[in-house]
Scaffold this active site. Structure first.
Site, PDB file in Angstrom:
ATOM      1  N   SER A  98      -2.645   5.323 -20.107  1.00  0.00           N
ATOM      2  CA  SER A  98      -3.440   4.136 -19.791  1.00  0.00           C
ATOM      3  C   SER A  98      -3.688   3.292 -21.034  1.00  0.00           C
ATOM      4  N   LEU A 138      -9.716  -8.259 -15.855  1.00  0.00           N
ATOM      5  CA  LEU A 138      -9.469  -8.978 -14.602  1.00  0.00           C
ATOM      6  C   LEU A 138     -10.528  -8.592 -13.562  1.00  0.00           C
ATOM      7  N   GLU A 140     -13.820  -7.467 -11.612  1.00  0.00           N
ATOM      8  CA  GLU A 140     -15.257  -7.742 -11.774  1.00  0.00           C
ATOM      9  C   GLU A 140     -16.048  -6.813 -10.853  1.00  0.00           C
ATOM     10  N   PRO A 141     -17.354  -6.751 -11.061  1.00  0.00           N
ATOM     11  CA  PRO A 141     -18.151  -5.879 -10.195  1.00  0.00           C
ATOM     12  C   PRO A 141     -17.925  -6.174  -8.709  1.00  0.00           C
ATOM     13  N   GLY A 245       1.384 -11.270 -12.906  1.00  0.00           N
ATOM     14  CA  GLY A 245       2.654 -11.038 -13.611  1.00  0.00           C
ATOM     15  C   GLY A 245       2.511  -9.922 -14.636  1.00  0.00           C
ATOM     16  N   LEU A 247       0.361  -7.445 -14.335  1.00  0.00           N
ATOM     17  CA  LEU A 247       0.205  -6.197 -13.577  1.00  0.00           C
ATOM     18  C   LEU A 247       1.561  -5.608 -13.211  1.00  0.00           C
ATOM     19  N   ARG A 276       1.695  35.612 -12.756  1.00  0.00           N
ATOM     20  CA  ARG A 276       0.470  36.047 -12.066  1.00  0.00           C
ATOM     21  C   ARG A 276       0.832  37.125 -11.031  1.00  0.00           C
ATOM     22  N   GLU A 371      -4.744  -0.732 -10.818  1.00  0.00           N
ATOM     23  CA  GLU A 371      -3.490  -1.512 -10.756  1.00  0.00           C
ATOM     24  C   GLU A 371      -3.064  -1.734  -9.313  1.00  0.00           C
ATOM     25  N   GLY A 372      -4.050  -1.884  -8.428  1.00  0.00           N
ATOM     26  CA  GLY A 372      -3.778  -2.054  -7.005  1.00  0.00           C
ATOM     27  C   GLY A 372      -3.865  -0.719  -6.296  1.00  0.00           C
TER      28      GLY A 372
HETATM   29  P1  TGC Z   1      -0.997 -13.855  -3.534  1.00  0.00           P
HETATM   30  O1  TGC Z   1      -0.920 -15.073  -2.677  1.00  0.00           O
HETATM   31  O2  TGC Z   1      -0.300 -12.643  -3.089  1.00  0.00           O
HETATM   32  O3  TGC Z   1      -0.497 -14.204  -5.009  1.00  0.00           O
HETATM   33  C1  TGC Z   1      -0.919 -15.330  -5.725  1.00  0.00           C
HETATM   34  C2  TGC Z   1       0.265 -15.780  -6.566  1.00  0.00           C
HETATM   35  O4  TGC Z   1       0.669 -14.738  -7.433  1.00  0.00           O
HETATM   36  C3  TGC Z   1       2.037 -14.335  -7.151  1.00  0.00           C
HETATM   37  N1  TGC Z   1       2.079 -12.871  -7.236  1.00  0.00           N
HETATM   38  C4  TGC Z   1       2.644 -12.192  -8.229  1.00  0.00           C
HETATM   39  N2  TGC Z   1       3.339 -12.585  -9.301  1.00  0.00           N
HETATM   40  C5  TGC Z   1       3.806 -11.648 -10.132  1.00  0.00           C
HETATM   41  N3  TGC Z   1       3.586 -10.333  -9.944  1.00  0.00           N
HETATM   42  C6  TGC Z   1       2.889  -9.900  -8.898  1.00  0.00           C
HETATM   43  N4  TGC Z   1       2.656  -8.583  -8.740  1.00  0.00           N
HETATM   44  C7  TGC Z   1       2.378 -10.845  -7.966  1.00  0.00           C
HETATM   45  N5  TGC Z   1       1.657 -10.758  -6.832  1.00  0.00           N
HETATM   46  C8  TGC Z   1       1.490 -12.017  -6.384  1.00  0.00           C
HETATM   47  C9  TGC Z   1       2.308 -14.855  -5.766  1.00  0.00           C
HETATM   48  O5  TGC Z   1       3.680 -15.089  -5.583  1.00  0.00           O
HETATM   49  C10 TGC Z   1       1.488 -16.137  -5.735  1.00  0.00           C
HETATM   50  O6  TGC Z   1       2.223 -17.100  -6.468  1.00  0.00           O
HETATM   51  P2  TGC Z   1       2.152 -18.641  -6.025  1.00  0.00           P
HETATM   52  O7  TGC Z   1       3.042 -19.323  -7.011  1.00  0.00           O
HETATM   53  O8  TGC Z   1       2.676 -18.675  -4.612  1.00  0.00           O
HETATM   54  O9  TGC Z   1       0.728 -19.054  -6.120  1.00  0.00           O
HETATM   55  O10 TGC Z   1      -2.523 -13.528  -3.786  1.00  0.00           O
HETATM   56  P3  TGC Z   1      -3.632 -12.976  -2.809  1.00  0.00           P
HETATM   57  O11 TGC Z   1      -4.869 -13.743  -3.106  1.00  0.00           O
HETATM   58  O12 TGC Z   1      -3.117 -12.861  -1.406  1.00  0.00           O
HETATM   59  O13 TGC Z   1      -3.956 -11.533  -3.401  1.00  0.00           O
HETATM   60  C11 TGC Z   1      -3.310 -10.410  -3.140  1.00  0.00           C
HETATM   61  C12 TGC Z   1      -3.144  -9.644  -4.463  1.00  0.00           C
HETATM   62  C13 TGC Z   1      -1.719  -9.802  -4.886  1.00  0.00           C
HETATM   63  C14 TGC Z   1      -4.044 -10.222  -5.535  1.00  0.00           C
HETATM   64  C15 TGC Z   1      -3.474  -8.222  -4.256  1.00  0.00           C
HETATM   65  O14 TGC Z   1      -2.415  -7.752  -3.524  1.00  0.00           O
HETATM   66  C16 TGC Z   1      -3.517  -7.390  -5.516  1.00  0.00           C
HETATM   67  O15 TGC Z   1      -2.538  -7.146  -6.209  1.00  0.00           O
HETATM   68  N6  TGC Z   1      -4.708  -6.822  -5.766  1.00  0.00           N
HETATM   69  C17 TGC Z   1      -4.856  -5.770  -6.736  1.00  0.00           C
HETATM   70  C18 TGC Z   1      -5.507  -6.231  -7.987  1.00  0.00           C
HETATM   71  C19 TGC Z   1      -5.134  -5.301  -9.118  1.00  0.00           C
HETATM   72  O16 TGC Z   1      -4.126  -4.641  -9.102  1.00  0.00           O
HETATM   73  N7  TGC Z   1      -5.952  -5.264 -10.134  1.00  0.00           N
HETATM   74  C20 TGC Z   1      -5.639  -4.477 -11.271  1.00  0.00           C
HETATM   75  C21 TGC Z   1      -6.539  -4.809 -12.433  1.00  0.00           C
HETATM   76  S1  TGC Z   1      -5.909  -4.271 -14.013  1.00  0.00           S
HETATM   77  C22 TGC Z   1      -5.985  -2.613 -13.960  1.00  0.00           C
HETATM   78  O17 TGC Z   1      -6.287  -2.003 -12.992  1.00  0.00           O
HETATM   79  C23 TGC Z   1      -5.618  -1.933 -15.223  1.00  0.00           C
HETATM   80  S2  TGC Z   1      -5.743  -0.244 -15.085  1.00  0.00           S
HETATM   81  C24 TGC Z   1      -5.396   0.332 -16.626  1.00  0.00           C
HETATM   82  C25 TGC Z   1      -4.018   0.896 -16.747  1.00  0.00           C
HETATM   83  O18 TGC Z   1      -3.044   0.276 -16.323  1.00  0.00           O
HETATM   84  O19 TGC Z   1      -3.873   1.991 -17.291  1.00  0.00           O
HETATM   85  P1  FAD Z   2     -12.328  -2.533  -3.797  1.00  0.00           P
HETATM   86  O1  FAD Z   2     -11.480  -3.747  -3.926  1.00  0.00           O
HETATM   87  O2  FAD Z   2     -13.779  -2.738  -3.538  1.00  0.00           O
HETATM   88  O3  FAD Z   2     -11.717  -1.611  -2.667  1.00  0.00           O
HETATM   89  C1  FAD Z   2     -12.470  -0.553  -2.046  1.00  0.00           C
HETATM   90  C2  FAD Z   2     -11.594   0.068  -0.957  1.00  0.00           C
HETATM   91  O4  FAD Z   2     -11.296  -0.900   0.042  1.00  0.00           O
HETATM   92  C3  FAD Z   2     -10.244   0.563  -1.487  1.00  0.00           C
HETATM   93  O5  FAD Z   2      -9.880   1.762  -0.836  1.00  0.00           O
HETATM   94  C4  FAD Z   2      -9.291  -0.549  -1.087  1.00  0.00           C
HETATM   95  O6  FAD Z   2      -7.949  -0.104  -0.930  1.00  0.00           O
HETATM   96  C5  FAD Z   2      -9.900  -0.977   0.250  1.00  0.00           C
HETATM   97  N1  FAD Z   2      -9.523  -2.346   0.607  1.00  0.00           N
HETATM   98  C6  FAD Z   2      -9.858  -3.491  -0.048  1.00  0.00           C
HETATM   99  N2  FAD Z   2      -9.316  -4.550   0.586  1.00  0.00           N
HETATM  100  C7  FAD Z   2      -8.611  -4.069   1.628  1.00  0.00           C
HETATM  101  C8  FAD Z   2      -7.819  -4.669   2.659  1.00  0.00           C
HETATM  102  N3  FAD Z   2      -7.628  -5.993   2.738  1.00  0.00           N
HETATM  103  N4  FAD Z   2      -7.263  -3.846   3.583  1.00  0.00           N
HETATM  104  C9  FAD Z   2      -7.421  -2.497   3.507  1.00  0.00           C
HETATM  105  N5  FAD Z   2      -8.165  -1.880   2.556  1.00  0.00           N
HETATM  106  C10 FAD Z   2      -8.743  -2.664   1.644  1.00  0.00           C
HETATM  107  N6  FAD Z   2      -9.312  -3.417 -14.050  1.00  0.00           N
HETATM  108  C11 FAD Z   2      -9.009  -4.310 -15.025  1.00  0.00           C
HETATM  109  O7  FAD Z   2      -9.027  -5.505 -14.822  1.00  0.00           O
HETATM  110  N7  FAD Z   2      -8.662  -3.864 -16.272  1.00  0.00           N
HETATM  111  C12 FAD Z   2      -8.621  -2.554 -16.589  1.00  0.00           C
HETATM  112  O8  FAD Z   2      -8.292  -2.200 -17.732  1.00  0.00           O
HETATM  113  C13 FAD Z   2      -8.975  -1.595 -15.589  1.00  0.00           C
HETATM  114  N8  FAD Z   2      -9.009  -0.271 -15.879  1.00  0.00           N
HETATM  115  C14 FAD Z   2      -9.523   0.614 -14.966  1.00  0.00           C
HETATM  116  C15 FAD Z   2      -9.764   1.933 -15.331  1.00  0.00           C
HETATM  117  C16 FAD Z   2     -10.344   2.816 -14.421  1.00  0.00           C
HETATM  118  C17 FAD Z   2     -10.669   4.211 -14.856  1.00  0.00           C
HETATM  119  C18 FAD Z   2     -10.634   2.389 -13.105  1.00  0.00           C
HETATM  120  C19 FAD Z   2     -11.246   3.322 -12.102  1.00  0.00           C
HETATM  121  C20 FAD Z   2     -10.378   1.085 -12.722  1.00  0.00           C
HETATM  122  C21 FAD Z   2      -9.843   0.178 -13.648  1.00  0.00           C
HETATM  123  N9  FAD Z   2      -9.659  -1.185 -13.327  1.00  0.00           N
HETATM  124  C22 FAD Z   2      -9.314  -2.087 -14.293  1.00  0.00           C
HETATM  125  C23 FAD Z   2     -10.097  -1.672 -12.025  1.00  0.00           C
HETATM  126  C24 FAD Z   2      -9.133  -1.365 -10.871  1.00  0.00           C
HETATM  127  O9  FAD Z   2      -7.997  -2.165 -10.949  1.00  0.00           O
HETATM  128  C25 FAD Z   2      -9.903  -1.585  -9.551  1.00  0.00           C
HETATM  129  O10 FAD Z   2     -10.840  -0.540  -9.448  1.00  0.00           O
HETATM  130  C26 FAD Z   2      -8.968  -1.610  -8.352  1.00  0.00           C
HETATM  131  O11 FAD Z   2      -8.135  -2.747  -8.391  1.00  0.00           O
HETATM  132  C27 FAD Z   2      -9.753  -1.572  -7.018  1.00  0.00           C
HETATM  133  O12 FAD Z   2     -10.779  -2.501  -7.015  1.00  0.00           O
HETATM  134  P2  FAD Z   2     -12.275  -2.055  -6.590  1.00  0.00           P
HETATM  135  O13 FAD Z   2     -12.618  -0.850  -7.400  1.00  0.00           O
HETATM  136  O14 FAD Z   2     -13.146  -3.239  -6.713  1.00  0.00           O
HETATM  137  O15 FAD Z   2     -12.162  -1.606  -5.094  1.00  0.00           O
END
Ligand code: TGC
Ligand code: FAD
Length: 391
Positions: A98, A138, A140-141, A245, A247, A276, A371-372
């Site tokens: 991570s 990215l 938020e609470p 992008g 992600l 064992r 990361e989703g």
């Molecule tokens: P949506 O309409 O799907 O997308 C908006 C625009 O973004 C484009 N797009 C992407 N582009 C590049 N890579 C991707 N993976 C993309 N996904 C979508 C899409 O084509 C569109 O472009 P445009 O030009 O048409 O505007 O957006 P939506 O509002 O429907 O949302 C759905 C979405 C994609 C945000 C949701 O599926 C999602 O991915 N949610 C998860 C959020 C997430 O993964 N957060 C992670 C935070 S960082 C983290 O967790 C770090 S952990 C630490 C570690 O890695 O160790």
């Molecule tokens: P929520 O979005 O509240 O989701 C709660 C539940 O509802 C989940 O099971 C989800 O799958 C479900 N759900 C939500 N919407 C739907 C739907 N439409 N249909 C069906 N089910 C749905 N983020 C960063 O930005 N940067 C970081 O470095 C980072 N590091 C992290 C490290 C750790 C240890 C952890 C635990 C998280 C980290 N994250 C980071 C945040 C992480 O990406 C989010 O926790 C994750 O994307 C889920 O968001 P949430 O916790 O708000 O859950």
């Protein structure tokens, strides 16, 4: 035993698909993790500390931004080599991977992809050496799966911006010298900013209540009228697609990383089963334990093949993000299942951090979520193949 390890690690002869460079890079990281990480991982995890003394060595190994051009501190490595590095780091602990994912795939990539030439030269080589640590804000609470609902704002203020809001669950938050932060501008467009963490109004608070990823630093970030100049803006960032992008890069690494955790669990379960004794014979000589271990192997091989093909798509320049979603979704979940099975095979010892499976299992609960989440990736893939948006 080493021949048997080879069979477990590479049952389908995947090494034959890798280049000599890729194998060399992977093996260098594997040796490092075997020597410097695995003997201590349980203790670090239990104590909840990240081994910061390893950061310069990780820089020397080239795990930060390896796919970037050399002028920015990278080594021009293939995506597959980057993935294999993540695999080996996660064999040690998901928290270590991570750390590297956030440094490389999220923070450095954001600057490389959306930054100005000056920003790239200022930050990337030092980040590649591990001298500057980044975090990526990215989530938020009240906005995780739906980051478009973020409330953090960057209002135009004089020659720069005034940033207000909060981020939660931010890996490396309390280790970082710079935070890549995503916020909405006056038009409501999401933009990226590089914020030095010593800027007045910026604060980070570490989250100490985790029962997962204990070897990783995770924080809340607060922005209270943080004033930054125009030079903080990532000029090429615009809209939600910009953070997404980044992600894609990190999710790619996770798909490989999960393989490493699964391999570590598989090997430990195999070793344990062979030594064992129960009912007067090694438990490996029972049909149910054999079935369990073969199930673990089968899942792991599927994960390896998925990661390998993902690497080929990446290196061929044709990788699409729904393909990354499938690999992140199924490899994270697959590794979690493998870790649970390994935990069972170790019986009571399985719940101790003296052995790896429980630690991996607890970590992989996070990997399955961040990361989703599994559900989010299901919906990304569903939308791709059905043409219907079910979010
Ligand atoms: P949506 O309409 O799907 O997308 C908006 C625009 O973004 C484009 N797009 C992407 N582009 C590049 N890579 C991707 N993976 C993309 N996904 C979508 C899409 O084509 C569109 O472009 P445009 O030009 O048409 O505007 O957006 P939506 O509002 O429907 O949302 C759905 C979405 C994609 C945000 C949701 O599926 C999602 O991915 N949610 C998860 C959020 C997430 O993964 N957060 C992670 C935070 S960082 C983290 O967790 C770090 S952990 C630490 C570690 O890695 O160790
Ligand atoms: P929520 O979005 O509240 O989701 C709660 C539940 O509802 C989940 O099971 C989800 O799958 C479900 N759900 C939500 N919407 C739907 C739907 N439409 N249909 C069906 N089910 C749905 N983020 C960063 O930005 N940067 C970081 O470095 C980072 N590091 C992290 C490290 C750790 C240890 C952890 C635990 C998280 C980290 N994250 C980071 C945040 C992480 O990406 C989010 O926790 C994750 O994307 C889920 O968001 P949430 O916790 O708000 O859950």
């Amino acid at each position: 035993m080493s021949e048997l390890n080879g069979i477990i690690d590479d049952f389908y002869g995947i090494d034959g698909q890798l280049t000599a460079d890729e194998i060399q890079i992977r093996d260098a990281v594997r040796r490092f993790v075997d020597q410097e990480v695995r003997p201590h991982a349980g203790a670090w995890w239990q104590e909840g500390v990240f081994p910061t003394h390893l950061i310069p060595k990780l820089g020397e190994l080239g795990v930060f931004g390896p796919t970037l051009p050399e002028e920015y501190g990278g080594s021009g490595a293939t995506g597959t080599a980057y993935g294999l590095m993540m695999q080996e780091l996660e064999r040690g602990d998901s928290g270590l991977r991570s750390f590297a994912s956030v440094q490389s795939g999220l923070s450095m990539y954001a600057i490389y992809r959306y930054g100005s030439e000056e920003q790239k030269r200022r930050y990337l080589p030092a980040m590649a050496r591990g001298e500057i640590i980044g975090c990526f804000g990215l989530t938020e609470p009240d906005a995780g799966s739906d980051p478009g609902a973020m409330r953090t704002t960057a209002k135009k203020s004089g020659a720069g911006y005034r940033i207000n809001g909060a981020k939660r669950w931010i890996t490396n938050g309390n280790l970082a010298q710079i935070a890549v932060v995503w916020a909405k501008d006056d038009e409501g467009t999401i933009r990226g900013f590089i914020i030095p963490t010593d800027t007045p109004g910026f604060s980070a608070r570490e989250i100490h209540t985790k029962a997962s990823m204990r070897m990783s630093v995770t924080s809340e970030l607060y922005f209270d009228n943080v004033e930054v100049g125009e030079e903080a803006l990532l000029p090429q960032s615009r809209g939600l697609g910009s953070p997404l992008g980044c992600l894609t890069q990190a999710r790619f690494g996770i798909a490989f990383g999960a393989v490493g955790a699964a391999l570590d669990c598989l090997r430990e379960a195999r070793d344990y089963a062979q030594t064992r004794i129960a009912f007067g014979r090694p438990i490996a000589r029972t049909q149910l334990v054999q079935e369990r271990i073969v199930d673990m192997l089968s899942r792991t091989v599927a994960m390896q093949l998925r990661a390998l093909q993902l690497g080929k798509l990446y290196d061929g320049g044709v990788l699409r993000y729904p393909q990354v979603s499938l690999a992140k979704r199924d490899n994270a979940r697959g590794a979690l299942e493998v870790a649970r099975m390994a935990r069972e095979i170790l019986g009571g010892n399985g719940i101790s951090v003296d052995y790896a499976p429980m630690r991996h299992m607890a970590n992989l609960e996070t990997v399955d979520t961040y990361e989703g989440t599994y559900e989010v990736h299901t919906l990304i893939i569903g939308r791709e193949i059905l043409g219907e948006n079910a979010f």
